[in-house]
Scaffold this motif. Structure first.
Motif: not given
Length: 195
Positions: A76-78, A187-188, A190
């Protein structure tokens, strides 16, 4: 600045590696390498599948819940998560509940079990996984993985595949085009599943 890499269950020289049963946070890293190796010995089989005792079952469920949460937060935070797709395995874990049959001296106590698998930690829904091994792989061209393919194609094999198509496949079987590696967005971040 160099990327911080943490590996869970997969030893990489020079990279900090933690066990599946650790409580390590993934927020200290930019890139996470994950391998679902369960470091437990099993009990008697039940209906042809491995069954874990009550204590081990608790540890498996606890660790799975921990990694599910950590991976959800990281993605979610990338962050980028690479999962080495080991053999998909279904097994039984004890629920902690028991069932009694009979009364008095002839009473028998049975542990109630649930079906579980070694990919329960994934923070997203995937198509059905099938346990099957092979070493003939076809690369579905993706620019980010050309170097990986060129460097490691002779050493790659697969232990499982998806039984349905996915949106962004990276690797498939040479016959049947079953997906054995793919890219998922959450999210942000992968999530990359590699053979």
């Amino acid at each position: 600045m160099a990327k911080q890499i943490i590996s869970i269950g997969y030893k990489i020289p020079g990279i900090q590696t933690y066990s599946f049963i650790s409580s390590q946070s993934l927020l200290d890293s930019d890139v996470i390498v994950f391998s679902p190796e369960l470091p437990y010995s099993s009990r008697d089989p039940f209906q042809g599948k491995t069954t874990y005792d009550e204590s081990t079952s608790f540890h498996i469920k606890d660790a799975t819940s921990h990694w599910h949460q950590e991976l959800t937060t990281a993605l979610t935070s990338g962050k980028t998560v690479f999962v080495f797709w080991k053999q998909y395995e279904k097994f039984y874990v004890q629920t902690g509940n028991k069932r009694t049959e009979g009364t008095g001296r002839t009473a028998q106590i049975y542990n109630i079990v649930d079906i579980f698998d070694n990919y329960h930690f994934l923070p997203l829904q995937t198509p059905e996984m099938i346990s099957s091994t092979g070493n003939k792989i076809k690369f579905i061209h993706h620019p980010a993985f050309v170097t990986f393919w060129n460097e490691y194609k002779e050493f790659l094999g697969f232990e499982s595949y998806f039984n349905e198509p996915i949106e962004k496949p990276l690797f498939v079987t040479t016959t049947g085009d079953k997906v054995i590696g793919g890219l998922f967005a959450l999210g942000q971040g992968h999530l990359v599943i590699l053979p």
